[in-house]
Motif scaffolding. Structure first.
Motif, PDB file in Angstrom:
ATOM      1  N   CYS A  62     -27.291  55.183 -44.056  1.00 46.64           N
ATOM      2  CA  CYS A  62     -28.512  54.793 -44.009  1.00 46.64           C
ATOM      3  C   CYS A  62     -29.609  55.901 -43.514  1.00 46.64           C
ATOM      4  CB  CYS A  62     -28.568  53.828 -42.896  1.00 46.64           C
ATOM      5  SG  CYS A  62     -27.883  52.133 -43.759  1.00 46.64           S
ATOM      6  N   THR A  63     -29.289  56.796 -42.661  1.00 49.27           N
ATOM      7  CA  THR A  63     -30.062  58.094 -42.337  1.00 49.27           C
ATOM      8  C   THR A  63     -30.178  58.725 -43.335  1.00 49.27           C
ATOM      9  OG1 THR A  63     -29.169  57.845 -40.203  1.00 49.27           O
ATOM     10  CG2 THR A  63     -30.212  59.858 -40.950  1.00 49.27           C
ATOM     11  N   ALA A  64     -29.231  59.089 -44.441  1.00 47.38           N
ATOM     12  CA  ALA A  64     -29.513  60.004 -45.529  1.00 47.38           C
ATOM     13  C   ALA A  64     -30.105  59.325 -46.656  1.00 47.38           C
ATOM     14  CB  ALA A  64     -28.014  60.097 -46.277  1.00 47.38           C
ATOM     15  N   THR A  65     -30.136  57.850 -46.702  1.00 46.71           N
ATOM     16  CA  THR A  65     -31.050  56.886 -47.736  1.00 46.71           C
ATOM     17  C   THR A  65     -32.481  57.032 -47.254  1.00 46.71           C
ATOM     18  OG1 THR A  65     -29.088  55.591 -47.959  1.00 46.71           O
ATOM     19  CG2 THR A  65     -31.358  54.557 -48.313  1.00 46.71           C
ATOM     20  N   ALA A  66     -32.796  57.137 -45.874  1.00 47.35           N
ATOM     21  CA  ALA A  66     -34.055  57.283 -45.577  1.00 47.35           C
ATOM     22  C   ALA A  66     -34.705  58.405 -45.904  1.00 47.35           C
ATOM     23  CB  ALA A  66     -34.295  56.729 -44.019  1.00 47.35           C
ATOM     24  N   ALA A  67     -33.858  59.588 -45.365  1.00 44.15           N
ATOM     25  CA  ALA A  67     -34.282  60.806 -45.316  1.00 44.15           C
ATOM     26  C   ALA A  67     -34.545  61.131 -46.968  1.00 44.15           C
ATOM     27  CB  ALA A  67     -33.374  62.009 -44.952  1.00 44.15           C
ATOM     28  N   GLY A  68     -33.807  60.880 -47.973  1.00 46.92           N
ATOM     29  CA  GLY A  68     -33.857  61.173 -49.083  1.00 46.92           C
ATOM     30  C   GLY A  68     -34.931  60.131 -49.990  1.00 46.92           C
ATOM     31  N   GLY A  69     -35.556  59.183 -49.293  1.00 44.69           N
ATOM     32  CA  GLY A  69     -36.387  58.176 -49.941  1.00 44.69           C
ATOM     33  C   GLY A  69     -35.840  57.476 -51.087  1.00 44.69           C
ATOM     34  N   PHE A  70     -34.280  57.174 -51.130  1.00 45.31           N
ATOM     35  CA  PHE A  70     -33.733  56.358 -51.867  1.00 45.31           C
ATOM     36  C   PHE A  70     -33.889  55.076 -51.822  1.00 45.31           C
ATOM     37  CE2 PHE A  70     -31.047  60.303 -51.385  1.00 45.31           C
ATOM     38  CZ  PHE A  70     -31.405  60.882 -52.792  1.00 45.31           C
ATOM     39  N   SER A  71     -33.739  54.142 -52.678  1.00 44.24           N
ATOM     40  CA  SER A  71     -33.743  52.696 -52.497  1.00 44.24           C
ATOM     41  C   SER A  71     -32.217  52.286 -53.182  1.00 44.24           C
ATOM     42  CB  SER A  71     -34.782  52.189 -53.425  1.00 44.24           C
ATOM     43  OG  SER A  71     -34.621  50.491 -53.266  1.00 44.24           O
ATOM     44  N   ARG A  72     -31.162  52.081 -52.043  1.00 40.11           N
ATOM     45  CA  ARG A  72     -29.927  51.651 -52.655  1.00 40.11           C
ATOM     46  C   ARG A  72     -29.366  50.646 -51.628  1.00 40.11           C
ATOM     47  NH1 ARG A  72     -27.183  57.617 -51.555  1.00 40.11           N
ATOM     48  NH2 ARG A  72     -27.521  57.667 -49.383  1.00 40.11           N
ATOM     49  N   GLY A  73     -28.178  50.095 -51.938  1.00 38.75           N
ATOM     50  CA  GLY A  73     -28.042  48.967 -51.041  1.00 38.75           C
ATOM     51  C   GLY A  73     -27.275  49.552 -49.874  1.00 38.75           C
ATOM     52  N   CYS A  74     -26.988  48.449 -48.930  1.00 39.27           N
ATOM     53  CA  CYS A  74     -26.315  48.785 -47.599  1.00 39.27           C
ATOM     54  C   CYS A  74     -24.555  49.066 -47.701  1.00 39.27           C
ATOM     55  CB  CYS A  74     -26.773  47.473 -46.776  1.00 39.27           C
ATOM     56  SG  CYS A  74     -26.173  47.509 -45.435  1.00 39.27           S
ATOM     57  N   THR A  75     -24.236  49.858 -46.865  1.00 41.36           N
ATOM     58  CA  THR A  75     -22.893  49.782 -46.727  1.00 41.36           C
ATOM     59  C   THR A  75     -22.296  49.262 -45.414  1.00 41.36           C
ATOM     60  OG1 THR A  75     -22.969  52.003 -45.557  1.00 41.36           O
ATOM     61  CG2 THR A  75     -22.768  52.231 -47.748  1.00 41.36           C
ATOM     62  N   CYS A  76     -23.069  48.499 -44.811  1.00 40.96           N
ATOM     63  CA  CYS A  76     -22.627  47.942 -43.459  1.00 40.96           C
ATOM     64  C   CYS A  76     -21.865  46.849 -43.813  1.00 40.96           C
ATOM     65  CB  CYS A  76     -23.879  47.357 -42.448  1.00 40.96           C
ATOM     66  SG  CYS A  76     -25.246  48.465 -41.907  1.00 40.96           S
ATOM     67  N   ALA A  77     -20.573  46.531 -42.922  1.00 45.18           N
ATOM     68  CA  ALA A  77     -19.604  45.570 -42.982  1.00 45.18           C
ATOM     69  C   ALA A  77     -20.211  44.208 -42.686  1.00 45.18           C
ATOM     70  CB  ALA A  77     -18.399  45.770 -42.160  1.00 45.18           C
ATOM     71  N   THR A  78     -20.620  43.534 -43.492  1.00 45.83           N
ATOM     72  CA  THR A  78     -21.232  42.252 -43.354  1.00 45.83           C
ATOM     73  C   THR A  78     -20.678  41.100 -43.243  1.00 45.83           C
ATOM     74  OG1 THR A  78     -22.380  42.131 -45.624  1.00 45.83           O
ATOM     75  CG2 THR A  78     -23.758  42.967 -44.082  1.00 45.83           C
ATOM     76  N   LYS A  79     -19.398  41.353 -43.913  1.00 46.59           N
ATOM     77  CA  LYS A  79     -18.428  40.075 -43.882  1.00 46.59           C
ATOM     78  C   LYS A  79     -16.860  40.755 -43.580  1.00 46.59           C
ATOM     79  CE  LYS A  79     -20.822  37.909 -47.748  1.00 46.59           C
ATOM     80  NZ  LYS A  79     -21.405  38.435 -48.995  1.00 46.59           N
ATOM     81  N   PRO A  80     -16.031  40.003 -42.920  1.00 43.33           N
ATOM     82  CA  PRO A  80     -14.949  40.392 -42.638  1.00 43.33           C
ATOM     83  C   PRO A  80     -14.257  40.835 -44.055  1.00 43.33           C
ATOM     84  CG  PRO A  80     -15.294  38.326 -41.666  1.00 43.33           C
ATOM     85  CD  PRO A  80     -16.328  38.693 -42.510  1.00 43.33           C
ATOM     86  N   GLU A  81     -13.192  41.808 -43.945  1.00 46.49           N
ATOM     87  CA  GLU A  81     -12.604  42.171 -45.235  1.00 46.49           C
ATOM     88  C   GLU A  81     -11.445  40.929 -45.458  1.00 46.49           C
ATOM     89  OE1 GLU A  81     -11.418  46.112 -45.616  1.00 46.49           O
ATOM     90  OE2 GLU A  81     -13.127  46.894 -44.410  1.00 46.49           O
ATOM     91  N   THR A  82     -11.123  40.863 -46.544  1.00 45.89           N
ATOM     92  CA  THR A  82      -9.993  39.970 -46.832  1.00 45.89           C
ATOM     93  C   THR A  82      -8.893  40.563 -47.593  1.00 45.89           C
ATOM     94  OG1 THR A  82     -11.236  39.027 -48.632  1.00 45.89           O
ATOM     95  CG2 THR A  82     -11.438  37.854 -46.611  1.00 45.89           C
ATOM     96  N   THR A  83      -7.712  40.244 -47.605  1.00 47.35           N
ATOM     97  CA  THR A  83      -6.814  40.734 -48.556  1.00 47.35           C
ATOM     98  C   THR A  83      -6.437  39.576 -49.345  1.00 47.35           C
ATOM     99  OG1 THR A  83      -5.132  40.204 -46.837  1.00 47.35           O
ATOM    100  CG2 THR A  83      -5.972  42.378 -46.757  1.00 47.35           C
ATOM    101  N   GLU A  84      -6.112  39.958 -50.559  1.00 47.28           N
ATOM    102  CA  GLU A  84      -5.897  38.944 -51.499  1.00 47.28           C
ATOM    103  C   GLU A  84      -4.623  39.205 -52.057  1.00 47.28           C
ATOM    104  OE1 GLU A  84      -8.947  37.422 -54.189  1.00 47.28           O
ATOM    105  OE2 GLU A  84     -10.333  38.408 -53.097  1.00 47.28           O
TER     106      GLU A  84
END
Length: 59
Positions: free
Chosen positions: A37-59
């Motif tokens: 997120c810091t690099a995204t802001a510094a570079g002026g990029f518009s890209r998705g988030c890498t934050c873990a918003t959902k627990p990982e599941t295994t299938e």
């Protein structure tokens, strides 16, 4: 007992804890998300988030 934080339901972060790139507070970011997120802001990029918003599941 410890509380579990879910990034899926994001409350409005305090002004000094706002991420410049995504809706999650900076205090909820892990090291990778903070760097991304810091690099995204510094570079002026518009890209998705890498934050873990959902627990990982295994299938």
């Amino acid at each position: 007992m410890t509380s579990v934080r879910s990034l899926g339901d994001v409350a409005e972060p305090a002004a000094d804890d706002r991420c410049p790139s995504c809706p999650h507070p900076m205090s909820a970011h892990d090291a990778i998300a903070r760097r991304f997120c810091t690099a995204t802001a510094a570079g002026g990029f518009s890209r998705g988030c890498t934050c873990a918003t959902k627990p990982e599941t295994t299938e």
